[in-house]
Structure formats: structure tokens, C-alpha cells
Write a protein that holds these residues in place. Structure first.
Motif: not given
Length: 396
Positions: A149-156, A178-185, A375-380
Motif C-alpha cells: 500500500s501507499g500509506g505513511a511509512l517511517n524508516f528507522p 544507548d543507540i540513538t535512533f531517528g526516522t526517515a519518512p 499513473w504510478q505511485r512512488s516515493g523516495g
């Protein structure tokens, strides 16, 4: 001259260039040797461009889609496969028999709004992705992540290059870090080819592979805008580009608005942690290649090494070079050269998101045309910004 002859000429020139590099070793190059090498490099670049042009024209040549299809004989009916059904839709729209209309409905989803297009079958969807990949640039180096699907997705995200262990004594407790984690949409966007008008006579011509012809026209448009966004996208209403997210590894000295020095490239290389350099490569505009391919090290030895085959990247400082014309050309303050592990940029493709729509309204019909849109759905996004750095030309 045919493609094979062009490739043989490239191999011959590249072999001579590489032999010259090998024979000189660490010896200082003369001006004549440098000039000879530059001439070979220029000719190799021209021959590669010639091959690319020929191959592009060949890919656009239509093949006979129905040449290998069984013909109707007596009461025997031709099997309507998904591909045939799509071709029928592209050629005839709704002007088909009841049986053909049923086959088209089975092959192409009609559950989406008409202006949103009709989802294409798996074979056509695979063709769309293959054509997007063939466009090159970012899709040639990035990690491709298909999602249902194309729903919102955040990668650690996490940069561990500055972390290290410790020595502890017998029966001594270990300390913690401790390991510091962030997120990338990694959001997705609905890309459109925009409507395109084609002559009715061309679409109805049975000698034309209508699927390949229409997809080539539509997908190339989508590939162009996606590559631009994956390269320099702002992240506002569009994907984040790799150049946008990467840090600056080196800024040229005053006066280097249109140039880069050997020392700058060495500094750029070492601005990327060694942990990422095993899979690193350069990326730049073809116009920038014309600049860096003339650079020499302190002994006059070329740092640009042409490959012996047209489909293998040349190398710069021993790293492969990816040509991407959406990277800025050298200019004041331009971020013109990218270096690092480019596979840390992720492209997200939504499965089954490729769709097509044929338009037969009067805006096209009165001109003897048929309209099409895809049409085509993508992101990066660059999931690990520490993995990639850019060279920025000086402001003045």
C-alpha cells in the motif's frame, strides 16, 4: 557503423588508455601523453553517446504485436489473454464486442474512478517498472522497496560510525551506550504522465505494438519527473532528493564556480566514512564528466579511467561513476558531484499502482486523436544521510 563495431572501437581505445596508465605507473606524465589520453577519453565518450542514441531509437521501433498470435479460423476463436485485452482497450476503447469487453474488465480493474485510470495486469505493471529502471539515474543505484500500500511509512535510522566498545577488567561491570535512533519518512506520491494525444490511425495500425508504444511515451515522462525528484526533490509535496538530504563534503575554493580540483575530489572521498566507501560511487551530470575526466593527480596521471565496454561505468579515483543529468551542472554554489553509498537512498514503489486511461472525448476526437494518460505511485528518501556527501562549487 553498427553497434558491435562501435563497441569494438570503444574497447580498443579503452585498452590503449588503460595500457598507457599501467605502463606509466607512478612516473610523471608528459603533456603529450596527457593530451593523447584526453583525446581517447573524449572519443570514448562520444562513441558511448552514439551507442545510447542508436539503442534508444531501436527501443522505440514498434514490433508487430499480433504477428505471433493465432488467427481466427472458422469457428475457432482467438484466445483473449490479459495482454491482448489491454491492447484491445488501447486500440478500441469501449468500441468492442461483448466478449472483448468482458475480457477487458477481467484484465483491467474497473473499481477505480475513471479519471484515476484502470489498474493494469501484472505483466503490464512489470513492463512499467522495467521501463522506469531502464531510464537510469537514481533507479540504477538506489534500493527499490515495493510495498503493498501507499500509506505513511517511517524508516528507522541510526548512525553507528562513532560508536565503539571498551575493555573491562575481570569481574568489572560494563558501561552502557544507548543507540540513538531517528526516522526517515518514505511517503508515496501519485505520479501522472499528463495526457498525451496520439493519431487514431497510428493506434489502430495492427503493425504497431500498441502496448509498448503507449507505455514508452507515458512511462518516460513519469521516469523523468521521478528521477528529478529522487535527485533534488524538496520533500514538500514531493520526495526528498539525495542531493537535498546529503551533507556537504567539500566546498570549492573561491574561483571554482565552474571547476573542481583533484584535491577537492580526494577531500570529498574522505568526507564519507570508510564504512560506507566499500560500496560507494560518484554521481554527476554528463557535463561535469567532461570536466573531471580531464583531471590528473600530482604526477600528471589521469584519475579518470574509461571502461573497456560501453555498458560498464567508467571509474574516478577507482570508484564507479553514475551519470545523472538531474544533478546540477557546475555553477556558482551548485551541488554538482555526489559521492558515497548511493544504495542508502530508497525508492518505494506501491505494488499494483500502475494504471492507464484512454480518452475519446471531443477534445481529442475532433482532431482525429486518442488521449492517453498513465499513473504510478512512488516515493523516495535518503535513509542514511551520513552515507552520502556532495561537492559544492564556490559561490564566486
Amino acid at each position: 557503423m553498427n553497434i558491435q563495431a562501435l563497441r569494438e572501437k570503444i574497447q580498443n581505445l579503452a585498452t590503449q588508455a588503460n595500457n598507457l596508465i599501467a605502463n606509466k605507473g607512478d612516473s610523471t606524465w608528459t603533456k603529450e601523453e596527457q593530451s593523447q589520453f584526453d583525446g581517447w577519453a573524449d572519443e570514448i565518450a562520444q562513441l558511448k553517446n552514439q551507442i545510447a542514441a542508436v539503442e534508444k531509437m531501436r527501443s522505440l521501433e514498434a514490433e508487430n504485436f499480433f504477428a505471433d498470435k493465432p488467427k481466427k479460423q472458422g469457428a475457432e476463436e482467438v484466445e483473449i489473454t490479459d495482454l491482448v485485452a489491454v491492447a484491445l482497450y488501447l486500440r478500441n476503447g469501449t468500441n468492442v464486442t461483448a466478449e472483448q469487453a468482458a475480457a477487458i474488465r477481467n484484465a483491467m480493474s474497473t473499481t477505480t474512478p475513471s479519471e484515476g485510470g484502470y489498474t493494469v495486469p501484472a505483466e503490464i505493471a512489470a513492463m512499467v517498472i522495467d521501463k522506469l529502471k531502464a531510464y537510469g539515474g537514481m533507479r540504477a543505484v538506489a534500493e527499490i522497496i515495493p510495498t503493498e500500500s501507499g500509506g505513511a511509512l517511517n524508516f528507522p535510522t541510526s548512525d553507528g560510525t562513532g560508536e565503539e566498545g571498551e575493555i573491562v577488567g575481570e569481574n568489572a561491570a560494563t558501561t552502557g551506550q544507548d543507540i540513538t535512533f531517528g526516522t526517515a519518512p518514505l511517503a508515496t506520491y501519485k505520479y501522472s504522465s499528463k495526457k498525451i494525444a496520439l493519431p487514431v490511425e497510428l493506434i489502430m495500425d495492427s503493425a504497431i505494438d500498441v502496448i509498448a508504444f503507449v507505455l514508452n511515451r507515458l512511462v518516460t515522462r513519469i521516469a523523468r519527473i521521478q528521477n528529478r525528484h529522487f535527485t533534488t526533490g524538496t520533500g514538500t509535496g514531493q520526495p526528498f532528493g539525495i542531493v537535498t538530504q546529503a551533507g556537504t563534503g567539500k566546498i570549492g575554493a573561491t574561483g571554482q564556480t565552474l571547476s573542481v580540483l583533484y584535491d577537492d575530489l580526494v577531500d570529498l572521498k574522505h568526507s564519507v566514512n570508510r564504512a560506507y566507501r566499500a560500496n560507494a560511487r560518484f554521481m554527476m551530470n554528463d557535463m561535469s564528466v567532461a570536466v573531471v575526466s580531464k583531471l590528473k593527480d600530482t604526477t600528471g596521471r589521469p584519475i579518470w579511467v574509461p571502461s573497456v565496454t560501453s555498458d560498464v561505468p567508467d571509474t574516478l579515483l577507482g570508484f564507479k561513476v553514475e551519470i545523472n543529468d538531474d544533478v546540477a551542472v557546475m555553477a556558482a554554489s551548485a551541488k554538482s558531484i555526489v559521492f558515497g553509498d548511493l544504495s542508502k537512498y530508497a525508492i518505494r514503489d506501491v505494488k499494483n499502482s500502475a494504471s492507464l486511461r484512454r480518452f475519446d472525448d471531443s477534445a481529442f476526437a475532433l482532431n482525429g486523436q486518442v488521449g492517453f494518460c498513465g499513473w504510478q505511485r512512488s516515493g523516495g528518501n535518503l535513509l542514511d544521510p551520513a552515507a552520502v556527501k556532495v561537492y559544492q562549487n564556490s559561490a564566486t
